[in-house]
Scaffold this active site. Structure first.
Site, short mmCIF file in Angstrom:
data_model
loop_
_atom_site.label_atom_id
_atom_site.label_comp_id
_atom_site.label_asym_id
_atom_site.label_seq_id
_atom_site.Cartn_x
_atom_site.Cartn_y
_atom_site.Cartn_z
N LEU A 46 0.84 -1.21 0.00
CA LEU A 46 0.00 0.00 0.00
C LEU A 46 0.87 1.25 0.00
O LEU A 46 0.48 2.30 -0.51
CB LEU A 46 -0.86 0.04 1.27
CG LEU A 46 -2.05 -0.90 1.37
CD1 LEU A 46 -2.60 -0.93 2.79
CD2 LEU A 46 -3.14 -0.47 0.40
N GLY A 47 2.01 1.14 0.62
CA GLY A 47 2.90 2.30 0.70
C GLY A 47 4.10 1.99 1.57
O GLY A 47 4.19 0.91 2.17
N GLN A 48 5.00 2.96 1.60
CA GLN A 48 6.24 2.77 2.35
C GLN A 48 6.38 3.89 3.36
O GLN A 48 6.38 5.07 2.99
CB GLN A 48 7.42 2.79 1.36
CG GLN A 48 8.80 2.70 1.97
CD GLN A 48 9.18 1.26 2.35
OE1 GLN A 48 8.80 0.32 1.66
NE2 GLN A 48 9.91 1.11 3.45
N SER B 170 8.49 5.39 7.04
CA SER B 170 9.90 5.42 7.46
C SER B 170 10.26 4.20 8.31
O SER B 170 11.42 3.96 8.58
CB SER B 170 10.18 6.71 8.21
OG SER B 170 9.20 6.91 9.18
N GLY C 177 9.07 1.08 7.51
CA GLY C 177 8.93 -0.13 6.70
C GLY C 177 7.67 -0.08 5.85
O GLY C 177 6.89 0.87 5.93
N PRO C 178 7.50 -1.12 5.03
CA PRO C 178 6.36 -1.14 4.10
C PRO C 178 5.03 -1.49 4.78
O PRO C 178 5.02 -2.11 5.83
CB PRO C 178 6.74 -2.23 3.11
CG PRO C 178 7.67 -3.12 3.86
CD PRO C 178 8.37 -2.28 4.88
N VAL C 179 3.93 -1.06 4.15
CA VAL C 179 2.58 -1.40 4.62
C VAL C 179 1.88 -2.17 3.51
O VAL C 179 1.90 -1.76 2.34
CB VAL C 179 1.78 -0.13 4.98
CG1 VAL C 179 0.39 -0.50 5.49
CG2 VAL C 179 2.51 0.70 6.02
N LYS D 165 1.70 -3.57 8.76
CA LYS D 165 2.92 -2.74 8.71
C LYS D 165 4.10 -3.57 9.21
O LYS D 165 4.14 -3.98 10.38
CB LYS D 165 2.73 -1.49 9.59
CG LYS D 165 3.91 -0.53 9.52
CD LYS D 165 3.69 0.71 10.38
CE LYS D 165 2.70 1.65 9.77
NZ LYS D 165 2.68 2.97 10.45
N ASP E 57 3.37 13.41 16.57
CA ASP E 57 3.69 13.46 15.14
C ASP E 57 2.41 13.60 14.31
O ASP E 57 2.20 12.86 13.35
CB ASP E 57 4.47 12.20 14.74
CG ASP E 57 5.18 12.39 13.39
OD1 ASP E 57 5.40 13.55 12.97
OD2 ASP E 57 5.48 11.37 12.74
#
Ligand SMILES: Nc1ncnc2c1ncn2[C@@H]1O[C@H](COP(=O)(O)OP(=O)(O)OP(=O)(O)O)[C@@H](O)[C@H]1O
Length: 437
Positions: free
Chosen positions: A131-133, A135, A137-139, A153, A249
């Site tokens: 789905l995306g990357q 900071s 790791g990948p999801v 994740k 954050d």
């Protein structure tokens, strides 16, 4: 003569007795002092290690069991963690994975289901459905055997910080449940992997909706709903959770949207350490969203989250990326000073439609208060939620008015006027702030 000798003996005996009593008192005092000092010592050292995170009498503390594990969760009492009850201690050692020489399997203190790696492998078609990357790791998108769709994740295995953040995430999310927070539905610690499993948010992040040219533009109604949802999520963290939690954050990339475009706050404990101004400062957060007061004092408070939320509100209004000059645009619009701010200049052009100018102005004014340089002058998040609620009430009343017979319209318009006065009062929000600061 005999009497005199008696007097001398009595005098000497009394003197010796007095000396013995005095010595005993001194010894007792020394013993008591040492005892108190030995009890107080660990508490003091823990307090000093968390000092920079404490503020407003509440919030974030570090569970500094050793210097390598500094978990940012809201404060349970320091004394509580100084002598944690056996269950907490066991959980902590289990999380540390290795502190007990790795003999015992990790324990889920959270009640959150633990998944097997091979099941996740299958659900993600061998980790191909990315789905995306981020900071850490990948999801991946995963379809579980039950048919449930989730987001998986996978934290980078070589990252020490990733492991630490993993502990934070599981610990925090296991006790935080709210419809405006992205729910953790499971986790996996196996084969050296640390994996978090979240509810799937099919409409992705607010950042991608605002800045990805391939996406349709968000309507004003959707933006207001998102602002309200996020505000509720943060309000739960700050004022509903016991003990309270500071996110640290908040940014549009950490606001995720579900299938019906309802917004949820994501990424607790995953705030990354950032190199700031070219120097390693140890500051956490993301450039463009960071409270300037935190940058100068190193003290992160609930009001720092409010600052970041103010920036997100401006993103909703302007669709300008904070990392691409949003603050400069805001400063330009506000150059005339209080009461003369012209938000029209920085509005997202997709919002230039009739009938919503006043609502946008009110939301922009709220956002501007959130980013006040002085934390004391920023509203508390519950005040922001209330102010956004009022905008939505105003909207509803306007909508009803349009559908009312003429005879009732005048009454409703008067009510709108009244609401408007209330709104103006609320957006000034000055009186409450010093009381709780
Ligand atoms: N629960 C989820 N459902 C759907 N997509 C998700 C979910 N969680 C994360 N994503 C997507 O995966 C990508 C990476 O997310 P991740 O939270 O790891 O990083 P980030 O927040 O984008 O960046 P950073 O880690 O630097 O804060 C994003 O594009 C996000 O939209």
């Amino acid at each position: 003569m005999e009497d005199r000798a008696k007097d001398v003996i009595i005098g000497v005996t009394a003197g010796v007795a007095a000396a013995v009593v005095a010595a005993a008192c001194v010894l007792l005092a020394i013993w008591l002092y040492r005892r108190r000092a030995s009890v107080a010592a660990p508490t003091r050292s823990l307090e000093s290690s968390t000092a920079t995170l404490r503020a407003n009498g509440a919030v974030a503390a570090s569970l500094d069991f050793d210097s390598s594990v500094s978990v940012s969760v809201a404060s349970e009492s320091v004394a509580d963690w100084d002598h944690p009850p056996p269950a907490k201690r066991a959980a902590f050692w289990a999380w540390r994975g290795g502190a007990n020489n790795g003999r015992d399997p990790p324990v889920s203190v959270s009640g959150i289901p633990k998944y097997h790696y091979k099941d996740l492998q299958k659900a993600t078609t061998n980790f191909t459905t990315i789905l995306g990357q981020g900071s850490f790791g990948p999801v991946y998108k995963a379809v579980m055997a039950t048919g449930e769709v989730v987001a998986v994740k996978v934290l980078a295995s070589d990252s020490r910080q990733g492991e630490r953040e993993f502990q934070t995430e599981v610990a925090l999310l296991s006790r935080l449940h709210h419809r405006n927070l992205v729910n953790l539905v499971g986790y996996c610690v196996e084969k050296g992997q640390r994996i978090l499993i979240y509810e799937y948010m099919s409409n992705g992040s607010l950042a991608s909706l605002l800045y990805d040219n391939n996406k349709r533009s968000l309507s004003w109604q959707e933006r207001l709903q998102i602002a309200h949802d996020v505000s509720h999520g943060i309000e739960y963290l700050h004022e509903g959770a016991v003990p309270p939690v500071i996110h640290r954050d908040l940014k549009s990339a950490n606001i995720l949207l579900d299938h019906s475009m309802r917004a949820k706050v994501a990424d607790f404990g995953l705030s990354k350490e950032e190199v700031f101004d070219g120097r390693k400062s140890g500051l956490k957060g993301t450039y463009g969203y960071m409270d300037p007061d935190y940058m100068s004092t190193n003290k992160f408070t609930k009001k720092s989250d409010v600052y970041s939320f103010g920036i997100i509100l401006f993103e909703l209004i302007t669709a300008i990326n904070p990392q691409q000059g949003l603050m400069e645009y805001i400063d330009l619009a506000a150059i005339g000073g209080e009461g003369k701010v012209d938000w029209d200049e920085i509005l997202d052009k997709n919002l230039i439609v009739g009938g919503i100018a006043e609502e946008i102005r009110i939301l922009a004014d709220i956002a501007y208060r959130c980013i006040n340089k002085s934390p004391r002058k920023r509203p508390w998040i519950s005040e922001v939620t209330q102010a956004i609620s009022r905008i939505r009430q105003l909207q509803l009343m306007k909508h009803d008015t349009l559908n009312l017979p003429r005879s009732e319209t005048r009454t409703v318009l008067r009510r709108i006027e009244y609401q408007h006065v209330e709104l103006t009062d609320l957006t000034s929000m000055k009186e409450l702030t010093p009381i709780r600061a």
